[in-house]
Design a protein around this motif. Structure first.
Motif, PDB file in Angstrom:
ATOM      1  N   TRP A 133       0.935  -0.993  -0.069  1.00 32.27           N
ATOM      2  CA  TRP A 133       0.024  -0.116  -0.093  1.00 32.27           C
ATOM      3  C   TRP A 133       0.724   1.298   0.059  1.00 32.27           C
ATOM      4  N   TRP A 161      -6.951  -1.313  -3.114  1.00 30.34           N
ATOM      5  CA  TRP A 161      -8.097  -2.065  -3.031  1.00 30.34           C
ATOM      6  C   TRP A 161      -7.986  -3.320  -3.838  1.00 30.34           C
ATOM      7  N   THR A 162      -7.778  -3.146  -5.311  1.00 33.13           N
ATOM      8  CA  THR A 162      -7.903  -4.447  -6.084  1.00 33.13           C
ATOM      9  C   THR A 162      -6.543  -5.284  -6.015  1.00 33.13           C
ATOM     10  N   GLY A 188      -8.073   8.579  -6.987  1.00 36.14           N
ATOM     11  CA  GLY A 188      -8.877   7.225  -7.680  1.00 36.14           C
ATOM     12  C   GLY A 188      -7.876   6.337  -7.976  1.00 36.14           C
ATOM     13  N   GLY A 189      -6.752   6.328  -8.648  1.00 34.63           N
ATOM     14  CA  GLY A 189      -5.754   5.443  -9.021  1.00 34.63           C
ATOM     15  C   GLY A 189      -5.432   4.870  -7.660  1.00 34.63           C
ATOM     16  N   VAL A 223      -6.518   4.547  -4.555  1.00 34.55           N
ATOM     17  CA  VAL A 223      -7.387   3.706  -3.760  1.00 34.55           C
ATOM     18  C   VAL A 223      -7.575   2.459  -4.721  1.00 34.55           C
ATOM     19  N   THR A 224      -8.079   2.591  -6.005  1.00 31.12           N
ATOM     20  CA  THR A 224      -8.357   1.431  -7.045  1.00 31.12           C
ATOM     21  C   THR A 224      -7.187   0.322  -6.791  1.00 31.12           C
ATOM     22  N   ILE A 225      -5.947   0.798  -6.671  1.00 29.91           N
ATOM     23  CA  ILE A 225      -4.675  -0.031  -6.846  1.00 29.91           C
ATOM     24  C   ILE A 225      -4.713  -0.813  -5.431  1.00 29.91           C
ATOM     25  N   PRO A 252       0.242   3.025  -3.291  1.00 30.82           N
ATOM     26  CA  PRO A 252      -1.152   3.669  -3.394  1.00 30.82           C
ATOM     27  C   PRO A 252      -1.322   4.915  -2.247  1.00 30.82           C
ATOM     28  N   GLY A 312       1.272   1.081  -8.449  1.00 28.69           N
ATOM     29  CA  GLY A 312       1.101   2.223  -7.929  1.00 28.69           C
ATOM     30  C   GLY A 312       2.094   3.359  -8.602  1.00 28.69           C
TER      31      GLY A 312
END
Length: 174
Positions: A105, A146-147, A139-140, A142-144, A108, A155
């Motif tokens: 993380w 999370w997914t 957005g990138g 959070v998305t990275i 991200p 990231g």
């Protein structure tokens, strides 16, 4: 000095922020490369340390190009620029906490913090394009996070590309 004149001077001196975004993009690119091909630790340290040199390197690049690297003392937005610059270092503990929980993380979390840091640039430069950059990074991130919670450097690569593409865009558009 009127706000629109102050914003115009900020855009003129910093070339719409293109040089700073390019410097940031190169630092992210170096960090993502090190994090991918050398070690996670090298990626983490290079972004942390490299980030401290974004403003000085931007100043050097502007001066080497023969441009002024400072706005006039009458510009009221100079103080805002200084305050905005401190958003990222003040939020390093949040990035550290995220990375301690899950090292993947790191990028991200950094993307979210840097994206939030760009929101005031919309007013500082008088350019709505910075809202787009902020949204891409936030957005990138959070998305990275999370997914792809098991992937370290994605990231870093996404942020590097976003910053470099953005630097080209703002350099070419006024």
């Amino acid at each position: 000095m009127e706000v629109t004149k102050a914003q115009r001077e900020i855009r003129s001196v910093y070339i719409n922020g293109a040089v700073g975004q390019a410097v940031s993009g190169v630092i992210w690119l170096l960090s993502a490369s090190l994090g991918t091909f050398l070690s996670v630790q090298a990626g983490v340290i290079s972004l942390f340390v490299g980030g401290m040199f974004i403003f000085p390197l931007t100043q050097v690049a502007l001066r080497l190009s023969g441009r002024s690297a400072t706005v006039s003392s009458e510009n009221p937005l100079d103080g805002l620029a200084m305050q905005v610059a401190f958003i990222v270092p003040l939020l390093i503990p949040v990035i550290g906490a995220a990375a301690l929980y899950n090292i993947n993380w790191y990028y991200p979390a950094f993307m979210v913090v840097v994206g939030v840091h760009y929101l005031p640039f919309v007013f500082l430069y008088g350019m709505k394009a910075y809202a787009v950059l902020a949204a891409v990074l936030i957005g990138g991130g959070v998305t990275i996070g999370w997914t792809l919670p098991d992937s370290f450097a994605v990231g870093g690569w996404v942020a590097a590309i976003a910053l470099l593409v953005f630097s080209l865009y703002v350099w070419r558009h006024d």
